[in-house]
Every structure is written in structure tokens, then in C-alpha cells.
Design a protein around this motif. Structure first.
Motif, PDB file in Angstrom:
ATOM      1  N   TYR A  68       0.835  -1.182   0.000  1.00 35.42           N
ATOM      2  CA  TYR A  68       0.000   0.000   0.000  1.00 35.42           C
ATOM      3  C   TYR A  68       0.883   1.249   0.000  1.00 35.42           C
ATOM      4  CZ  TYR A  68      -2.960  -3.633   2.130  1.00 35.42           C
ATOM      5  OH  TYR A  68      -3.615  -4.804   2.423  1.00 35.42           O
ATOM      6  N   SER A  69       0.285   2.363  -0.390  1.00 37.60           N
ATOM      7  CA  SER A  69       0.969   3.652  -0.300  1.00 37.60           C
ATOM      8  C   SER A  69       0.327   4.478   0.801  1.00 37.60           C
ATOM      9  CB  SER A  69       0.859   4.407  -1.629  1.00 37.60           C
ATOM     10  OG  SER A  69      -0.494   4.804  -1.864  1.00 37.60           O
ATOM     11  N   MET A  70       1.080   5.444   1.329  1.00 38.75           N
ATOM     12  CA  MET A  70       0.496   6.337   2.323  1.00 38.75           C
ATOM     13  C   MET A  70      -0.639   7.136   1.701  1.00 38.75           C
ATOM     14  SD  MET A  70       0.483   7.100   5.506  1.00 38.75           S
ATOM     15  CE  MET A  70       1.991   6.206   5.945  1.00 38.75           C
ATOM     16  N   GLY A  71      -0.505   7.460   0.425  1.00 40.19           N
ATOM     17  CA  GLY A  71      -1.580   8.173  -0.263  1.00 40.19           C
ATOM     18  C   GLY A  71      -2.885   7.400  -0.240  1.00 40.19           C
ATOM     19  N   ARG A 127      14.078   2.988   4.810  1.00 47.40           N
ATOM     20  CA  ARG A 127      13.635   1.980   3.842  1.00 47.40           C
ATOM     21  C   ARG A 127      14.300   0.630   4.109  1.00 47.40           C
ATOM     22  NH1 ARG A 127      10.768   3.445  -0.686  1.00 47.40           N
ATOM     23  NH2 ARG A 127      10.499   5.686  -1.061  1.00 47.40           N
ATOM     24  N   CYS A 182       1.076  -2.090   4.896  1.00 43.69           N
ATOM     25  CA  CYS A 182       1.177  -0.811   5.604  1.00 43.69           C
ATOM     26  C   CYS A 182       2.622  -0.486   5.962  1.00 43.69           C
ATOM     27  CB  CYS A 182       0.305  -0.836   6.853  1.00 43.69           C
ATOM     28  SG  CYS A 182      -1.472  -0.739   6.512  1.00 43.69           S
ATOM     29  N   ALA A 185       4.004   1.329   3.195  1.00 37.88           N
ATOM     30  CA  ALA A 185       3.543   2.721   3.179  1.00 37.88           C
ATOM     31  C   ALA A 185       4.381   3.587   4.111  1.00 37.88           C
ATOM     32  CB  ALA A 185       2.067   2.785   3.579  1.00 37.88           C
ATOM     33  N   GLY A 188       7.876   4.315   2.650  1.00 37.89           N
ATOM     34  CA  GLY A 188       7.927   5.266   1.549  1.00 37.89           C
ATOM     35  C   GLY A 188       7.509   6.678   1.908  1.00 37.89           C
ATOM     36  N   THR A 189       7.340   6.956   3.203  1.00 34.65           N
ATOM     37  CA  THR A 189       6.799   8.259   3.619  1.00 34.65           C
ATOM     38  C   THR A 189       7.848   9.133   4.285  1.00 34.65           C
ATOM     39  OG1 THR A 189       4.581   7.320   3.924  1.00 34.65           O
ATOM     40  CG2 THR A 189       5.056   9.396   5.047  1.00 34.65           C
TER      41      THR A 189
END
Length: 262
Positions: A68-71, A127, A182, A185, A188-189
Motif C-alpha cells: 500500500y501507499s500512504m496516499g 527503507r 502498511c 507505506a 515510503g513516507t
């Protein structure tokens, strides 16, 4: 039991309090569900309309294919609040929930009038750290990371608490793909620039024994927001609402009252 069909995902949620109550939203950590907030619910002021939910891949919500992405997590929360008519709310986010809070406030300030960033950061880990954890879970399930996670999450004293096994079990029963989705996510944030642009009342809460998001990280993050306040709960780890709900609720209630939100 309530499910919101948001198109690409269905989220499990719970609402407590009167229909005309002041709105407040709680977003929980990685590896927990909306029950994370149970210990403080009886300690909150009367008259609040309280929304809690399971993010994608957690609890009773859908388990989409990751990562998933944070977006996507921010969009899920935005769509849920729109769906349920929650706006101009105080948003309380813990760990990944605090990252969701930062992203949501930057995107939809009409939904968030004030926020509490609990045991979180503008950036959490690296990461490489998250890649190692995700690889471990892909290979051996959450059992592969439960011991170091519990060490980071809880104070030594709480490991002897009779409720500790329940929180450990809650973590272990999180779907592995939801956890890794998650986790990706979080990896990548980086919200340092985003959060530094925010202008709204904000409170950071940290636990002195938190090995996941240490107090200095929480303070550094809340200091990005002009006027941001900081509170430290001594003797508690990553989930102070579990280890010391009375103190956590006291701090939270003072912030809610200061916003004239009751």
C-alpha cells in the motif's frame, strides 16, 4: 458492526456518542485495530461523536493486495470521513495513524481542525529497516518479528501486566499481508516538508520508553508545526493509551477542551 463501502475498499468502523456531538477521529497503529483505544474511551468527555476504524489490511476491514501507499491510506480515511459526514474534527493518530493525520491535514484541512500526533514521526525508520522487517514477515509471518516489536512497544514493567498477552496476540492475528502492505507505506513516507507547511493546533504525545518512535522524534515532528505542543508520558512505551490510559486521557482531554471542541 459497521462496514463502509468506499469503492476500492470496505472499512470496518465504529461510532460512539451523540449524533450532534463534536467529531473526533482515532487512527491506530500498525498491528492493532480500533480496540487500541478501548482503554481511554470511558475517560473521554461526554458529548463527543467518536469515530474509530480499522485501516485496510487490519481488523475486520478488507485486505487488498499490497503493498500500500500512504496516499491510499490517507485517501481511505478521507473517503470514510466524507462518507460518514465527519468534518472539522479533531484527529488523533498513533504511529502510522499519526502519519495518516499529517497527510490528511495537508490534503483536507476542512476535515481536520486540530490534530494529535501520538508516538509518531514525519518519517519513521528507514527503507532498509522496513525492507528487513517486511522480508522477515514474508518468510516467517508476524511470529518472526513479534519479540523485537513487543520490546520496542512496551516498557519492561508492562510485559508483566496481565493484559500484555492480549496485545501480543492482537499483533500476531493481524493479517501478514496487511502488516507488510502498511509497512511499505511507512517506508515510503517522508512528511518533513509536508508537515512543516501545516498551520493548525497540534499536540505531540510521546512515551519515555518508546523504542519505535522515541520522544526526540515526536518532539522534532511536532516542532515543525508553529505553536505545536508536546507532552511526555513517563514510564510508557509506544502505546501509552494502553500502558497509562488515565494520563493519556488527561492530556488529550486538556487539548480537546483548549480547542473549545466539547
Amino acid at each position: 458492526m459497521h462496514m463502509a463501502d468506499l469503492g476500492d475498499v470496505r472499512l470496518h468502523y465504529r461510532i460512539d456518542g451523540p449524533e450532534d456531538g463534536a467529531p473526533i477521529v482515532f487512527a491506530n497503529s500498525l498491528g492493532t485495530d480500533l480496540r487500541l483505544w478501548d482503554p481511554i474511551m470511558p475517560l473521554l468527555p461526554a458529548g463527543l461523536r467518536i469515530l474509530r476504524f480499522d485501516k485496510r489490511g487490519h481488523g475486520l476491514s478488507d485486505l487488498p493486495t499490497g503493498p500500500y501507499s500512504m496516499g491510499a491510506l490517507v485517501r481511505d480515511t478521507e473517503n470514510l470521513m466524507d462518507h460518514l459526514g465527519f468534518k472539522d474534527a479533531i484527529f488523533v493518530g498513533l504511529s502510522i495513524g499519526g502519519m495518516i493525520a499529517q497527510g490528511l491535514a495537508a490534503k483536507r484541512l476542512d476535515l481536520v481542525r486540530a490534530m494529535v500526533l501520538s508516538n509518531t514521526g514525519a518519517k519513521i525508520g528507514t527503507r532498509d529497516i522496513w525492507a528487513e522487517r517486511i522480508d522477515a514477515v514474508n518468510a516467517g509471518g508476524l511470529q518472526a518479528v513479534v519479540h523485537p516489536t513487543m520490546q520496542r512497544w512496551f516498557s519492561d514493567a508492562f510485559h508483566k501486566d496481565p493484559t500484555f498477552p492480549a496485545w501480543r496476540n492482537l499483533f500476531l492475528r493481524t493479517p501478514a499481508e496487511g502488516w507488510t502492505g502498511c509497512g511499505a507505506a511507512i517506508a515510503g513516507t517522508d512528511f518533513y516538508t509536508t508537515t512543516a507547511s501545516l498551520r493548525l493546533p497540534a499536540l505531540g504525545i510521546a512515551g519515555s520508553e518508546d523504542g519505535s518512535t522515541p520522544p526526540d522524534l515526536v518532539r522534532e515532528t511536532i516542532d515543525l508545526i508553529p505553536g505545536g505542543q508536546f507532552a511526555l508520558i513517563r514510564g510508557a512505551g509506544h502505546l501509552p493509551c494502553v500502558e497509562n490510559p488515565v494520563e493519556y486521557a488527561r492530556i488529550l482531554n486538556e487539548f480537546i477542551s483548549a480547542q473549545g471542541h466539547i
